[in-house]
Each structure stands twice: as structure tokens, then as C-alpha cells.
Enzyme design. Structure first.
Site, PDB file in Angstrom:
ATOM      1  N   ARG A 260       0.854  -1.178   0.000  1.00 40.26           N
ATOM      2  CA  ARG A 260       0.000   0.000   0.000  1.00 40.26           C
ATOM      3  C   ARG A 260       0.893   1.231   0.000  1.00 40.26           C
ATOM      4  O   ARG A 260       1.937   1.251   0.664  1.00 40.26           O
ATOM      5  CB  ARG A 260      -0.913   0.021   1.241  1.00 40.26           C
ATOM      6  CG  ARG A 260      -2.089  -0.936   1.133  1.00 40.26           C
ATOM      7  CD  ARG A 260      -3.040  -0.518   0.015  1.00 40.26           C
ATOM      8  NE  ARG A 260      -4.178  -1.402  -0.147  1.00 40.26           N
ATOM      9  CZ  ARG A 260      -4.296  -2.336  -1.101  1.00 40.26           C
ATOM     10  NH1 ARG A 260      -3.327  -2.532  -1.970  1.00 40.26           N
ATOM     11  NH2 ARG A 260      -5.380  -3.059  -1.194  1.00 40.26           N
ATOM     12  N   GLU A 289      -3.401   7.942  -5.299  1.00 39.98           N
ATOM     13  CA  GLU A 289      -3.516   7.290  -6.618  1.00 39.98           C
ATOM     14  C   GLU A 289      -4.700   7.865  -7.364  1.00 39.98           C
ATOM     15  O   GLU A 289      -5.754   8.072  -6.736  1.00 39.98           O
ATOM     16  CB  GLU A 289      -3.693   5.776  -6.430  1.00 39.98           C
ATOM     17  CG  GLU A 289      -2.443   5.132  -5.830  1.00 39.98           C
ATOM     18  CD  GLU A 289      -2.572   3.639  -5.591  1.00 39.98           C
ATOM     19  OE1 GLU A 289      -3.558   3.039  -6.054  1.00 39.98           O
ATOM     20  OE2 GLU A 289      -1.687   3.077  -4.945  1.00 39.98           O
ATOM     21  N   HIS A 311      -0.569   0.638 -10.023  1.00 40.23           N
ATOM     22  CA  HIS A 311      -1.286  -0.299  -9.142  1.00 40.23           C
ATOM     23  C   HIS A 311      -1.760  -1.491  -9.974  1.00 40.23           C
ATOM     24  O   HIS A 311      -2.950  -1.739 -10.118  1.00 40.23           O
ATOM     25  CB  HIS A 311      -2.470   0.394  -8.444  1.00 40.23           C
ATOM     26  CG  HIS A 311      -2.904  -0.326  -7.196  1.00 40.23           C
ATOM     27  ND1 HIS A 311      -3.397   0.318  -6.093  1.00 40.23           N
ATOM     28  CD2 HIS A 311      -2.922  -1.640  -6.878  1.00 40.23           C
ATOM     29  CE1 HIS A 311      -3.694  -0.564  -5.151  1.00 40.23           C
ATOM     30  NE2 HIS A 311      -3.417  -1.771  -5.627  1.00 40.23           N
TER      31      HIS A 311
HETATM   32  C1  GLV Z   1      -5.102  -4.692  -4.809  1.00 36.10           C
HETATM   33  O1  GLV Z   1      -4.323  -3.892  -4.407  1.00 36.10           O
HETATM   34  C2  GLV Z   1      -6.046  -5.373  -3.982  1.00 36.10           C
HETATM   35  O2  GLV Z   1      -6.165  -5.054  -2.778  1.00 36.10           O
HETATM   36  O3  GLV Z   1      -6.741  -6.252  -4.499  1.00 36.10           O
END
Ligand code: GLV
Length: 363
Positions: A260, A289, A311
Site C-alpha cells: 500500500r 492514486e 497499481h
Molecule cells: C489490490 O491492491 C487489492 O487489494 O486487491
């Protein structure tokens, strides 16, 4: 009889959505790529939907649960993380919410390993050189060299599901592995990996006998060539990597973050990179983000040493879209919703595998 109504804040893939249609549900999907405005989500929830399918981009707070009081039966989060969902509010309104653990473990772990290799072996600068027509000759060390990964030391910060899967990828490269976990040591895991390392060496399949052990955070950061973060978002992981902890890393070491964004203090990382306190970093997640235009991480001076991704770690085709709950996030997401709406597991959310807030349903 009225068909149960489901609203999905984004398209989770037609195969998984088909499962919901096949179960006789009335499904409406927000078709745009960007997230729907909160007002629209509130409007849909207040209109009496039975289930809401969400992603990490949707803030699901008290207001949402209040709007769905008496009608909203379940929230199906299409992600393993659920930082966007107010768990206490869900519990107060006794709405179970589900997530998609396990199916993205390998995709995320391999991505973490790939971006480690990418930054370390300078894949991006190399490709840029070719694309920008600046590749003039072959030379033993010019215009730059990368750092080999095989046989180096990697620290796995947060040795849960994904951390362990990442460690296994690293084991294929005979890396020494340092695990760091606040949840205690998994001695079986360490013993099994060590046996694997021993067997590879004893059978002549590896040139060196690699090792694995648990260490403190400070040791993990001081002794590693690569540090990979796999901790969840929690108050005590906020800015785990800060001025102090980054200073523990070697000037030749690389930081990898697929966990994260808030786990890394980006200002501190920027300064560490700029001053050469660490060799480089590869980031898939950010404090904000999408990464803001004005982020210091975009400094062109860092471009060769800092890889930035959107991400993307779990974004393998099967992992994201398979309707099979044992393979795909979409499949696991819709199964979680179906379990609640159809009263599977005796209708007890505490017994349902993908429900997160089981505590609200335990007697
Ligand atoms: C991605 O970061 C998720 O939490 O699935």
C-alpha cells in the site's frame, strides 16, 4: 417474486457478471472507467439495491450504509484490500462485506519479483536507449550496468500470504531470504524453504546454499540488497519506510513496494533517492492514486532508478477476470455476493469464506 438487484460500481468482466445474470439477479453496471461519483452510489443504494459491488476506488462509509439501511444485504469488494470500506460502520449496520484473498497472491508476488528485476537490471533505461536511438555500440560497462539478482539477499517485510509467495519466487534465484513479520514466525515455512535450498545445493542444482530466517525490521533493512514490502494498510504500517528506516538501508539496496502506498513516506523516499542513500526503487502503489502530476517521484533525475507502475500487480488476465472463484478476483467477488444473497453456509456470514467482517455475525 422481485429479482434481487445488484449495482456494480465498475465492470468486473462479462463472464463474472454473467454468473449473476444466470442466478436470476438484476444487475446494473457503471460502465465508465473512472469511478462513479459518490452521489450516484448513494442514489443507487438508497433506491433499494440488495448488493453493491465495489473496488478500492469507492469510499464506502457510514453514509452509504445509512442509505442502504434495511435493504442493502452485502458489499462485494473486487480486491483483497478493503481500506476504502468503513468496517465499523458495516458492523453497526450488520452488512457483511466480502473480498478476494488468495487468488491474487501469485500474480502480485510475481509482479513484485519482476519489478525488482526491472529496476535492478535497468530494463527501462536499456529499452529507452534503443527506442531513443542512443544505442551506439557494445561496451563492457557503458553507458550503465545493472545489478544481478541471483544469490543476493532479499528482505520480505510482512511475511503473510503474498510475502511468502514472493519469497518462493526469490528462492528460484537462490537468494538469501530475511523475513520480518510482526505476526510471529512461521517456523514450518522457514524449515521447508531451507530444506528446499539444502536439496538444491546437495543435488548440485545450485552453486550456493541459500538461507532463510526471521530477523527484526532493522536487521532486515540493514542486511538486504532488496527490500520488498508486503504489509497490509494499518495504523502501525503508516510510513513504515521513513527517513529513519530508509537510512538503515544500504546505499546499494533497492526498495520494492506492491503493498500500500501509505507504507512509504514518499517525501522521505524522494530524498533518499536524490541523495543516493539507496540505489533505487520500484513502486506499484502510492500515497495518492493516481500519482499526482506534481509528485516529486516524477523528477526526471530519478527516472533511471525509480520504476513507477499504476497499481498493476494483480492485473493478470486470469487473476482479474476469471469467473472461477478458485482462480479469479471477479469470480470470488460474485461468489461472495451470491453466498450472502442465497443464504449459503446456513445463512451465517461468519461461516462464509470471503466475508471480511465475520465478527459482526458471531454470537
Ligand atoms: C489490490 O491492491 C487489492 O487489494 O486487491
Amino acid at each position: 417474486m422481485r429479482k434481487p438487484r445488484i449495482y456494480a460500481t465498475c465492470d468486473i468482466g462479462h463472464q463474472a457478471l454473467r454468473c449473476l445474470f444466470d442466478h436470476g439477479y438484476d444487475v446494473e453496471v457503471y460502465e465508465k472507467a473512472d469511478p462513479p461519483p459518490k452521489s450516484l452510489v448513494l442514489e443507487k443504494v438508497a433506491s433499494g439495491i440488495d448488493a453493491l459491488i465495489t473496488t478500492l476506488r469507492d469510499p464506502i462509509d457510514e453514509e452509504v450504509f445509512q442509505a442502504g439501511q434495511g435493504t442493502l444485504k452485502v458489499i462485494g469488494q473486487d480486491a483483497v484490500g478493503y481500506d476504502n470500506i468503513d468496517r465499523r460502520a458495516a458492523n453497526r449496520y450488520r452488512v457483511p462485506f466480502t473480498h478476494t484473498p488468495d487468488v491474487l497472491t501469485d500474480a502480485t508476488a510475481e509482479f513484485a519479483f519482476f519489478i525488482l528485476g526491472c529496476v535492478s537490471r535497468k530494463l527501462y533505461p536499456s529499452e529507452n536507449l534503443v527506442r531513443e536511438k542512443k544505442w551506439t555500440t557494445w561496451h563492457p560497462y557503458l553507458p550503465f550496468l545493472g545489478d544481478e539478482v541471483s544469490g543476493k539477499t532479499v528482505s520480505v517485510i510482512g511475511a503473510g500470504r503474498i510475502g511468502k509467495a514472493f519469497a518462493m519466487k526469490c528462492s528460484g534465484f537462490d537468494m538469501d531470504i530475511l523475513c520480518c513479520s510482526r505476526r510471529g514466525e512461521d517456523r514450518n515455512f522457514v524449515a521447508s524453504v531451507q530444506r528446499l535450498f539444502d536439496a538444491k545445493f546437495d543435488f548440485g542444482l545450485s552453486r550456493r546454499r541459500a538461507s532463510i530466517r526471521y530477523v527484526s525490521l532493522e536487521e532486515a533493512l540493514r542486511d538486504a540488497d532488496y527490500v520488498s514490502l508486503h504489509v497490509p494498510f494499518l495504523p502501525d504500517t503508516y510510513h513504515l519506510m521513513n527517513d529513519t528506516t530508509l537510512a538503515w538501508m544500504r546505499p546499494t539496496a533497492y526498495l520494492i513496494n506492491t503493498s500500500r502506498g501509505t507504507v512509504v513516506d514518499e517525501q522521505a523516499l524522494y530524498h533518499a533517492l536524490k541523495k543516493g542513500k539507496i540505489a533505487g526503487a520500484a513502486l506499484d502503489v502510492f500515497e495518492r492514486e493516481p500519482l499526482p502530476e506534481e509528485s516529486p517521484l516524477r523528477d526526471p533525475d530519478l527516472e533511471d532508478r525509480l520504476r513507477l507502475f499504476h497499481h498493476f500487480a494483480s492485473a493478470g488476465r486470469q487473476t482479474r477476470l476469471s469467473p472461477d472463484p478458485s482462480l479469479g478476483m471477479a469470480g470470488r467477488c460474485v461468489q461472495g455476493v451470491i453466498d450472502v444473497l442465497e443464504g449459503n453456509y446456513g445463512g451465517n456470514p461468519a461461516a462464509m469464506p470471503y466475508v471480511v467482517n465475520k465478527e459482526a455475525f458471531q454470537d
